[in-house]
Structure formats: C-alpha cells, structure tokens
Design a protein around this motif. Structure first.
Motif, PDB file in Angstrom:
ATOM      1  N   VAL A  48       0.840  -1.199   0.000  1.00 24.87           N
ATOM      2  CA  VAL A  48       0.000   0.000   0.000  1.00 24.87           C
ATOM      3  C   VAL A  48       0.880   1.256   0.000  1.00 24.87           C
ATOM      4  O   VAL A  48       0.611   2.216  -0.730  1.00 24.87           O
ATOM      5  CB  VAL A  48      -0.968  -0.013   1.202  1.00 24.87           C
ATOM      6  CG1 VAL A  48      -1.671   1.321   1.365  1.00 24.87           C
ATOM      7  CG2 VAL A  48      -1.987  -1.125   1.048  1.00 24.87           C
ATOM      8  N   ILE A  49       1.951   1.263   0.782  1.00 25.63           N
ATOM      9  CA  ILE A  49       2.853   2.414   0.828  1.00 25.63           C
ATOM     10  C   ILE A  49       3.551   2.603  -0.515  1.00 25.63           C
ATOM     11  O   ILE A  49       3.666   3.729  -1.023  1.00 25.63           O
ATOM     12  CB  ILE A  49       3.870   2.260   1.974  1.00 25.63           C
ATOM     13  CG1 ILE A  49       3.149   2.349   3.322  1.00 25.63           C
ATOM     14  CG2 ILE A  49       4.976   3.296   1.885  1.00 25.63           C
ATOM     15  CD1 ILE A  49       3.997   1.958   4.514  1.00 25.63           C
ATOM     16  N   LEU A  67      -4.082  14.010  -7.524  1.00 24.34           N
ATOM     17  CA  LEU A  67      -3.493  12.667  -7.487  1.00 24.34           C
ATOM     18  C   LEU A  67      -2.286  12.603  -6.560  1.00 24.34           C
ATOM     19  O   LEU A  67      -2.036  11.569  -5.937  1.00 24.34           O
ATOM     20  CB  LEU A  67      -3.093  12.215  -8.896  1.00 24.34           C
ATOM     21  CG  LEU A  67      -4.217  11.700  -9.784  1.00 24.34           C
ATOM     22  CD1 LEU A  67      -3.672  11.278 -11.141  1.00 24.34           C
ATOM     23  CD2 LEU A  67      -4.948  10.548  -9.125  1.00 24.34           C
ATOM     24  N   VAL A  68      -1.528  13.697  -6.480  1.00 24.64           N
ATOM     25  CA  VAL A  68      -0.401  13.734  -5.537  1.00 24.64           C
ATOM     26  C   VAL A  68      -0.925  13.550  -4.113  1.00 24.64           C
ATOM     27  O   VAL A  68      -0.400  12.750  -3.344  1.00 24.64           O
ATOM     28  CB  VAL A  68       0.391  15.048  -5.661  1.00 24.64           C
ATOM     29  CG1 VAL A  68       1.388  15.181  -4.519  1.00 24.64           C
ATOM     30  CG2 VAL A  68       1.108  15.120  -6.992  1.00 24.64           C
ATOM     31  N   TRP A  69      -1.981  14.286  -3.778  1.00 19.51           N
ATOM     32  CA  TRP A  69      -2.529  14.183  -2.427  1.00 19.51           C
ATOM     33  C   TRP A  69      -3.209  12.841  -2.185  1.00 19.51           C
ATOM     34  O   TRP A  69      -3.226  12.347  -1.060  1.00 19.51           O
ATOM     35  CB  TRP A  69      -3.463  15.347  -2.135  1.00 19.51           C
ATOM     36  CG  TRP A  69      -2.665  16.604  -1.964  1.00 19.51           C
ATOM     37  CD1 TRP A  69      -2.628  17.666  -2.797  1.00 19.51           C
ATOM     38  CD2 TRP A  69      -1.742  16.880  -0.909  1.00 19.51           C
ATOM     39  NE1 TRP A  69      -1.746  18.607  -2.324  1.00 19.51           N
ATOM     40  CE2 TRP A  69      -1.180  18.159  -1.168  1.00 19.51           C
ATOM     41  CE3 TRP A  69      -1.325  16.197   0.219  1.00 19.51           C
ATOM     42  CZ2 TRP A  69      -0.251  18.747  -0.341  1.00 19.51           C
ATOM     43  CZ3 TRP A  69      -0.387  16.794   1.043  1.00 19.51           C
ATOM     44  CH2 TRP A  69       0.148  18.047   0.778  1.00 19.51           C
ATOM     45  N   ALA A  70      -3.753  12.241  -3.254  1.00 26.03           N
ATOM     46  CA  ALA A  70      -4.294  10.879  -3.108  1.00 26.03           C
ATOM     47  C   ALA A  70      -3.164   9.900  -2.793  1.00 26.03           C
ATOM     48  O   ALA A  70      -3.331   8.982  -1.973  1.00 26.03           O
ATOM     49  CB  ALA A  70      -5.025  10.469  -4.383  1.00 26.03           C
ATOM     50  N   GLY A  71      -2.007  10.092  -3.428  1.00 29.07           N
ATOM     51  CA  GLY A  71      -0.839   9.260  -3.121  1.00 29.07           C
ATOM     52  C   GLY A  71      -0.363   9.441  -1.697  1.00 29.07           C
ATOM     53  O   GLY A  71      -0.017   8.479  -1.006  1.00 29.07           O
ATOM     54  N   VAL A  84      -2.414   5.764   4.813  1.00 32.81           N
ATOM     55  CA  VAL A  84      -3.198   4.549   5.098  1.00 32.81           C
ATOM     56  C   VAL A  84      -2.255   3.361   5.292  1.00 32.81           C
ATOM     57  O   VAL A  84      -2.438   2.544   6.203  1.00 32.81           O
ATOM     58  CB  VAL A  84      -4.216   4.277   3.970  1.00 32.81           C
ATOM     59  CG1 VAL A  84      -4.822   2.895   4.083  1.00 32.81           C
ATOM     60  CG2 VAL A  84      -5.302   5.339   3.977  1.00 32.81           C
ATOM     61  N   GLY A  85      -1.236   3.255   4.452  1.00 34.07           N
ATOM     62  CA  GLY A  85      -0.250   2.186   4.607  1.00 34.07           C
ATOM     63  C   GLY A  85       0.496   2.276   5.922  1.00 34.07           C
ATOM     64  O   GLY A  85       0.800   1.264   6.554  1.00 34.07           O
ATOM     65  N   GLY A  86       0.783   3.510   6.355  1.00 34.17           N
ATOM     66  CA  GLY A  86       1.434   3.689   7.650  1.00 34.17           C
ATOM     67  C   GLY A  86       0.558   3.255   8.807  1.00 34.17           C
ATOM     68  O   GLY A  86       1.033   2.648   9.767  1.00 34.17           O
ATOM     69  N   VAL A  87      -0.736   3.549   8.696  1.00 27.32           N
ATOM     70  CA  VAL A  87      -1.670   3.107   9.741  1.00 27.32           C
ATOM     71  C   VAL A  87      -1.757   1.583   9.756  1.00 27.32           C
ATOM     72  O   VAL A  87      -1.754   0.960  10.826  1.00 27.32           O
ATOM     73  CB  VAL A  87      -3.055   3.753   9.539  1.00 27.32           C
ATOM     74  CG1 VAL A  87      -4.093   3.121  10.437  1.00 27.32           C
ATOM     75  CG2 VAL A  87      -2.982   5.251   9.777  1.00 27.32           C
ATOM     76  N   ILE A  88      -1.813   0.977   8.571  1.00 29.10           N
ATOM     77  CA  ILE A  88      -1.831  -0.492   8.502  1.00 29.10           C
ATOM     78  C   ILE A  88      -0.570  -1.059   9.141  1.00 29.10           C
ATOM     79  O   ILE A  88      -0.630  -2.040   9.892  1.00 29.10           O
ATOM     80  CB  ILE A  88      -1.972  -0.975   7.041  1.00 29.10           C
ATOM     81  CG1 ILE A  88      -3.340  -0.607   6.482  1.00 29.10           C
ATOM     82  CG2 ILE A  88      -1.758  -2.487   6.945  1.00 29.10           C
ATOM     83  CD1 ILE A  88      -3.481  -0.861   4.992  1.00 29.10           C
TER      84      ILE A  88
END
Length: 78
Positions: free
Chosen positions: A17-18, A37-41, A47-51
């Motif tokens: 995810v990251i 799209l930059v901010w979506a990235g 989200v990957g960090g939270v996971i």
C-alpha cells in the motif's frame, strides 16, 4: 536455511500500500503536476502507515543467530 527474514503477509500488505501511494504520487508529479493525485498518493501512504502500525510491522522481523565466516589466508606475492 535456518530461518526467514521475509515477514508476514499482513506486513507485506502495508508495504505494498505504501509503495502504491509513492508510485501514484510520483507519477502524478510527472504529469503536470496533478495535485489531486499527488494528495491521493500521500493519503495512500498514510493509510499504509496506519496499517503498518496496526499489524505491528516492526515486531515481524525474525533474527537468526549471526553467521560466523572463517577468513582464509591470502598469499600475496610482492
């Protein structure tokens, strides 16, 4: 082989995810830049960090006993 340093699938999910977020943000910067799209990235990276925090990614490493390598004597001719 005595052990593995590969990690578990849940840790790899966080890493994937990251990486996807980093890739999306990098491509978006090259395309203009396309700021949404930059901010979506960036959001995907978060989200990957939270996971990663939820699955406790840092406790997933399996450390084997250190390998002992013998040094061979090298005969150098001058």
């Amino acid at each position: 082989m005595a052990g593995s340093h590969a990690g578990s699938p849940k840790s790899w999910l966080a890493v994937i995810v990251i990486i996807a977020g980093f890739t999306l943000g990098g491509v978006a910067l090259c395309l203009g830049p396309n700021w949404p799209l930059v901010w979506a990235g960036v959001g995907l990276i978060a989200v990957g960090g939270v996971i990663a925090l939820v699955v406790d990614i840092f406790s997933d490493v399996i450390v084997d006993a250190p390998r002992v390598l013998t040094a061979e004597k090298i005969d150098r001719k001058s």
